[in-house]
Design a protein around this motif. Structure first.
Motif, PDB file in Angstrom:
ATOM      1  N   PRO A   1      -5.041 -18.281   9.176  1.00  0.00           N
ATOM      2  CA  PRO A   1      -5.581 -18.234  10.543  1.00  0.00           C
ATOM      3  C   PRO A   1      -5.006 -17.105  11.397  1.00  0.00           C
ATOM      4  O   PRO A   1      -5.647 -16.663  12.352  1.00  0.00           O
ATOM      5  N   HIS A   2      -3.819 -16.635  11.048  1.00  0.00           N
ATOM      6  CA  HIS A   2      -3.204 -15.564  11.829  1.00  0.00           C
ATOM      7  C   HIS A   2      -3.923 -14.231  11.647  1.00  0.00           C
ATOM      8  O   HIS A   2      -3.690 -13.292  12.418  1.00  0.00           O
ATOM      9  N   PHE A   3      -4.780 -14.138  10.634  1.00  0.00           N
ATOM     10  CA  PHE A   3      -5.453 -12.877  10.346  1.00  0.00           C
ATOM     11  C   PHE A   3      -6.962 -12.961  10.583  1.00  0.00           C
ATOM     12  O   PHE A   3      -7.709 -12.091  10.138  1.00  0.00           O
ATOM     13  N   LEU A   4      -7.371 -14.006  11.295  1.00  0.00           N
ATOM     14  CA  LEU A   4      -8.795 -14.120  11.621  1.00  0.00           C
ATOM     15  C   LEU A   4      -9.243 -12.919  12.441  1.00  0.00           C
ATOM     16  O   LEU A   4      -8.543 -12.460  13.343  1.00  0.00           O
ATOM     17  N   GLY A   5     -10.401 -12.407  12.119  1.00  0.00           N
ATOM     18  CA  GLY A   5     -10.937 -11.251  12.823  1.00  0.00           C
ATOM     19  C   GLY A   5     -10.558  -9.924  12.207  1.00  0.00           C
ATOM     20  O   GLY A   5     -11.016  -8.871  12.665  1.00  0.00           O
ATOM     21  N   ILE A   6      -9.698  -9.946  11.172  1.00  0.00           N
ATOM     22  CA  ILE A   6      -9.312  -8.724  10.472  1.00  0.00           C
ATOM     23  C   ILE A   6      -9.920  -8.780   9.071  1.00  0.00           C
ATOM     24  O   ILE A   6      -9.683  -9.732   8.321  1.00  0.00           O
ATOM     25  N   ALA A   7     -10.706  -7.793   8.714  1.00  0.00           N
ATOM     26  CA  ALA A   7     -11.332  -7.766   7.392  1.00  0.00           C
ATOM     27  C   ALA A   7     -10.277  -7.483   6.336  1.00  0.00           C
ATOM     28  O   ALA A   7      -9.671  -6.408   6.312  1.00  0.00           O
ATOM     29  N   MET A   8     -10.032  -8.475   5.469  1.00  0.00           N
ATOM     30  CA  MET A   8      -8.986  -8.348   4.465  1.00  0.00           C
ATOM     31  C   MET A   8      -9.460  -8.933   3.145  1.00  0.00           C
ATOM     32  O   MET A   8     -10.400  -9.738   3.101  1.00  0.00           O
ATOM     33  N   THR A   9      -8.789  -8.574   2.057  1.00  0.00           N
ATOM     34  CA  THR A   9      -9.028  -9.166   0.745  1.00  0.00           C
ATOM     35  C   THR A   9      -8.018 -10.276   0.549  1.00  0.00           C
ATOM     36  O   THR A   9      -6.811 -10.023   0.434  1.00  0.00           O
ATOM     37  N   ASP A  10      -8.482 -11.512   0.542  1.00  0.00           N
ATOM     38  CA  ASP A  10      -7.603 -12.675   0.509  1.00  0.00           C
ATOM     39  C   ASP A  10      -7.346 -13.108  -0.940  1.00  0.00           C
ATOM     40  O   ASP A  10      -8.244 -13.582  -1.623  1.00  0.00           O
ATOM     41  N   CYS A  11      -6.100 -12.946  -1.388  1.00  0.00           N
ATOM     42  CA  CYS A  11      -5.712 -13.377  -2.738  1.00  0.00           C
ATOM     43  C   CYS A  11      -4.691 -14.508  -2.703  1.00  0.00           C
ATOM     44  O   CYS A  11      -4.114 -14.864  -3.729  1.00  0.00           O
ATOM     45  N   ILE A  12      -4.465 -15.092  -1.530  1.00  0.00           N
ATOM     46  CA  ILE A  12      -3.453 -16.139  -1.406  1.00  0.00           C
ATOM     47  C   ILE A  12      -3.855 -17.358  -2.237  1.00  0.00           C
ATOM     48  O   ILE A  12      -4.946 -17.905  -2.081  1.00  0.00           O
ATOM     49  N   GLY A  13      -2.966 -17.763  -3.136  1.00  0.00           N
ATOM     50  CA  GLY A  13      -3.191 -18.939  -3.961  1.00  0.00           C
ATOM     51  C   GLY A  13      -4.194 -18.742  -5.081  1.00  0.00           C
ATOM     52  O   GLY A  13      -4.555 -19.702  -5.755  1.00  0.00           O
ATOM     53  N   LYS A  14      -4.628 -17.509  -5.313  1.00  0.00           N
ATOM     54  CA  LYS A  14      -5.680 -17.260  -6.297  1.00  0.00           C
ATOM     55  C   LYS A  14      -5.180 -16.549  -7.560  1.00  0.00           C
ATOM     56  O   LYS A  14      -5.958 -16.367  -8.492  1.00  0.00           O
ATOM     57  N   LEU A  15      -3.925 -16.149  -7.583  1.00  0.00           N
ATOM     58  CA  LEU A  15      -3.433 -15.322  -8.676  1.00  0.00           C
ATOM     59  C   LEU A  15      -2.282 -15.990  -9.413  1.00  0.00           C
ATOM     60  O   LEU A  15      -1.466 -16.692  -8.815  1.00  0.00           O
ATOM     61  N   THR A  16      -2.200 -15.753 -10.717  1.00  0.00           N
ATOM     62  CA  THR A  16      -1.012 -16.117 -11.479  1.00  0.00           C
ATOM     63  C   THR A  16       0.063 -15.061 -11.236  1.00  0.00           C
ATOM     64  O   THR A  16      -0.209 -13.982 -10.687  1.00  0.00           O
ATOM     65  N   LEU A  17       1.293 -15.344 -11.641  1.00  0.00           N
ATOM     66  CA  LEU A  17       2.350 -14.351 -11.460  1.00  0.00           C
ATOM     67  C   LEU A  17       2.033 -13.037 -12.183  1.00  0.00           C
ATOM     68  O   LEU A  17       2.206 -11.955 -11.592  1.00  0.00           O
ATOM     69  N   PRO A  18       1.575 -13.076 -13.437  1.00  0.00           N
ATOM     70  CA  PRO A  18       1.216 -11.795 -14.077  1.00  0.00           C
ATOM     71  C   PRO A  18       0.097 -11.067 -13.348  1.00  0.00           C
ATOM     72  O   PRO A  18       0.109  -9.832 -13.274  1.00  0.00           O
ATOM     73  N   GLU A  19      -0.865 -11.807 -12.791  1.00  0.00           N
ATOM     74  CA  GLU A  19      -1.944 -11.157 -12.049  1.00  0.00           C
ATOM     75  C   GLU A  19      -1.438 -10.511 -10.763  1.00  0.00           C
ATOM     76  O   GLU A  19      -1.973  -9.480 -10.330  1.00  0.00           O
ATOM     77  N   VAL A  20      -0.411 -11.101 -10.148  1.00  0.00           N
ATOM     78  CA  VAL A  20       0.172 -10.476  -8.955  1.00  0.00           C
ATOM     79  C   VAL A  20       0.733  -9.098  -9.318  1.00  0.00           C
ATOM     80  O   VAL A  20       0.534  -8.118  -8.589  1.00  0.00           O
ATOM     81  N   VAL A  21       1.429  -9.022 -10.459  1.00  0.00           N
ATOM     82  CA  VAL A  21       1.963  -7.731 -10.896  1.00  0.00           C
ATOM     83  C   VAL A  21       0.826  -6.744 -11.128  1.00  0.00           C
ATOM     84  O   VAL A  21       0.888  -5.576 -10.719  1.00  0.00           O
ATOM     85  N   SER A  22      -0.243  -7.206 -11.786  1.00  0.00           N
ATOM     86  CA  SER A  22      -1.384  -6.333 -12.064  1.00  0.00           C
ATOM     87  C   SER A  22      -2.062  -5.869 -10.785  1.00  0.00           C
ATOM     88  O   SER A  22      -2.437  -4.699 -10.660  1.00  0.00           O
ATOM     89  N   VAL A  23      -2.226  -6.782  -9.812  1.00  0.00           N
ATOM     90  CA  VAL A  23      -2.833  -6.411  -8.536  1.00  0.00           C
ATOM     91  C   VAL A  23      -1.970  -5.388  -7.815  1.00  0.00           C
ATOM     92  O   VAL A  23      -2.471  -4.398  -7.263  1.00  0.00           O
ATOM     93  N   CYS A  24      -0.647  -5.599  -7.806  1.00  0.00           N
ATOM     94  CA  CYS A  24       0.243  -4.630  -7.165  1.00  0.00           C
ATOM     95  C   CYS A  24       0.093  -3.258  -7.810  1.00  0.00           C
ATOM     96  O   CYS A  24       0.167  -2.227  -7.130  1.00  0.00           O
ATOM     97  N   GLY A  25      -0.149  -3.247  -9.114  1.00  0.00           N
ATOM     98  CA  GLY A  25      -0.328  -1.982  -9.803  1.00  0.00           C
ATOM     99  C   GLY A  25      -1.576  -1.236  -9.397  1.00  0.00           C
ATOM    100  O   GLY A  25      -1.661  -0.014  -9.581  1.00  0.00           O
ATOM    101  N   THR A  26      -2.570  -1.943  -8.838  1.00  0.00           N
ATOM    102  CA  THR A  26      -3.804  -1.277  -8.383  1.00  0.00           C
ATOM    103  C   THR A  26      -3.718  -0.868  -6.912  1.00  0.00           C
ATOM    104  O   THR A  26      -4.641  -0.241  -6.403  1.00  0.00           O
ATOM    105  N   CYS A  27      -2.639  -1.254  -6.234  1.00  0.00           N
ATOM    106  CA  CYS A  27      -2.485  -0.938  -4.813  1.00  0.00           C
ATOM    107  C   CYS A  27      -1.755   0.395  -4.638  1.00  0.00           C
ATOM    108  O   CYS A  27      -1.076   0.874  -5.550  1.00  0.00           O
ATOM    109  N   ASP A  28      -1.888   0.960  -3.465  1.00  0.00           N
ATOM    110  CA  ASP A  28      -1.169   2.189  -3.138  1.00  0.00           C
ATOM    111  C   ASP A  28       0.231   1.889  -2.621  1.00  0.00           C
ATOM    112  O   ASP A  28       1.111   2.756  -2.678  1.00  0.00           O
TER     113      ASP A  28
END
Length: 358
Positions: free
Chosen positions: A228-255
């Protein structure tokens, strides 16, 4: 050729397990086969290392179960680790109750952390990865050039995110700042003193979006309260949707990734992505991933109470002013520096920064 074998006992939290992996890797490089007793929370991550054989222990039953469940869980663990002879059994805990878990282990050498000698103590002010390496290798406490770097898993899953379309993709971790073992297993409250204020994360996110950049929200299922703190800001929400290995993989695709001292900080450290860590009650020199393009901003400059974490507990602080001292503008400035160094291919070693630096 008969290989040596080592048994590591380290359940979690996530950050401590990741900081212990370089020690296991140091043994692996010396010809050891590695078995690792772990809890369910970190099992998926350790399974991504082809040279680690995870052995699952029911940590919830062992630490919170009834007497019968506790006995059954310990007996099951004993059955899994008593059949094999080890050259080394390393229990990475001080609490003598963990000694019970390895009673039936047959090993030429059994080592457990202890404050009774310098050789078996994680010395304050030193990075935990370096101290775990020193402990398992039984190194003398002499001059050691260089520091242990994070060891990336060699069989990560692909990132579930679509290819980025914005100029930059920045991941932020606004909710996580608790000890997973304490929260899920011991039933204790989150250690929120080391959490950067969610209002500051919102300001940072808005400034990034205003640049036309994509912002990714990272966090576990228990961090949904931040949404709720980010309502009104267009964001990609991955909270609670990733396994630990997927978090590492997602971080690898970020800048870049921005996080306070918590599990995802260390997960991001397993990637090569520029990383800004925000610290206050804990000393970043003992925790920031020691790799290129990694910086820890240490709030609370001038505070007599910093750091207040003694290795087990935080001070009874009612207002974590050290974390409030770090402003969104300060974080954004470090972020831009890292992105510039990364894009230009400049050498950029890990470092500690402070709120009043330019």
């Amino acid at each position: 050729m008969v290989r040596k074998t080592a048994l590591i006992v380290k359940f979690g939290q996530i950050g401590d397990v990741i900081m212990a992996i370089p020690a296991a890797y140091a043994l692996h490089e010396r010809g050891f086969e590695i078995d690792w007793v772990c809890g369910r929370s970190v099992l998926p991550l350790l399974a991504c290392y082809s040279w680690i054989r995870p052995i699952l222990a029911d940590d919830r039953a062992i630490f919170r179960g009834s007497t019968l469940k506790r006995v059954r869980a310990i007996a099951a663990l004993w059955g899994a680790i008593a059949r094999k002879r080890y050259d080394l059994c390393a229990t990475l805990y001080y609490d003598r109750r963990y000694h019970l878990l390895t009673l039936p282990v047959r090993a030429r050498s059994k080592r457990m952390l202890s404050r009774q000698s310098r050789e078996t103590t994680l010395l304050p002010g030193r990075h935990h990865s370096d101290e775990f390496v020193r402990f398992v290798l039984e190194r003398e406490d002499g001059c050691q050039e260089g520091s242990a770097t994070p060891v990336c898993p060699d069989r990560l899953p692909p990132s579930p995110l679509t290819p980025k379309t914005a100029p930059r993709r920045i991941a932020i971790v606004p909710g996580a700042a608790s000890n997973l073992l304490h929260r899920q297993v011991l039933g204790m409250e989150p250690e929120s003193l080391r959490r950067w204020p969610v209002e500051s994360y919102r300001v940072l996110a808005q400034r990034l979006v205003d640049r036309g950049w994509e912002v990714v929200l990272l966090g576990g299922p228990d961090e949904s309260w931040v949404k709720p703190h980010f309502l009104g800001i267009a964001m990609t929400d991955c909270i609670g949707k990733l396994t630990l290995p997927e978090v590492v993989s997602v971080c690898g695709t970020c800048d870049a990734v921005v996080s306070n001292d918590t599990g995802p900080l260390h997960l991001a450290g397993l990637s090569e992505t520029p990383l800004v860590g925000i610290f206050g009650p804990t000393d970043p020199s003992t925790r920031i991933p020691r790799r290129a393009l990694s910086v820890g901003i240490w709030g609370g400059q001038g505070f007599a109470c910093r750091p207040c974490y003694d290795g087990a507990n935080f001070a009874p602080c009612q207002f974590n002013g050290c974390m409030h001292q770090v402003t969104p503008s300060r974080v954004l400035r470090e972020l831009d520096r890292l992105l510039d160094a990364s894009s230009r291919g400049l050498p950029n070693s890990w470092r500690i920064a402070f709120p009043d630096e330019n």
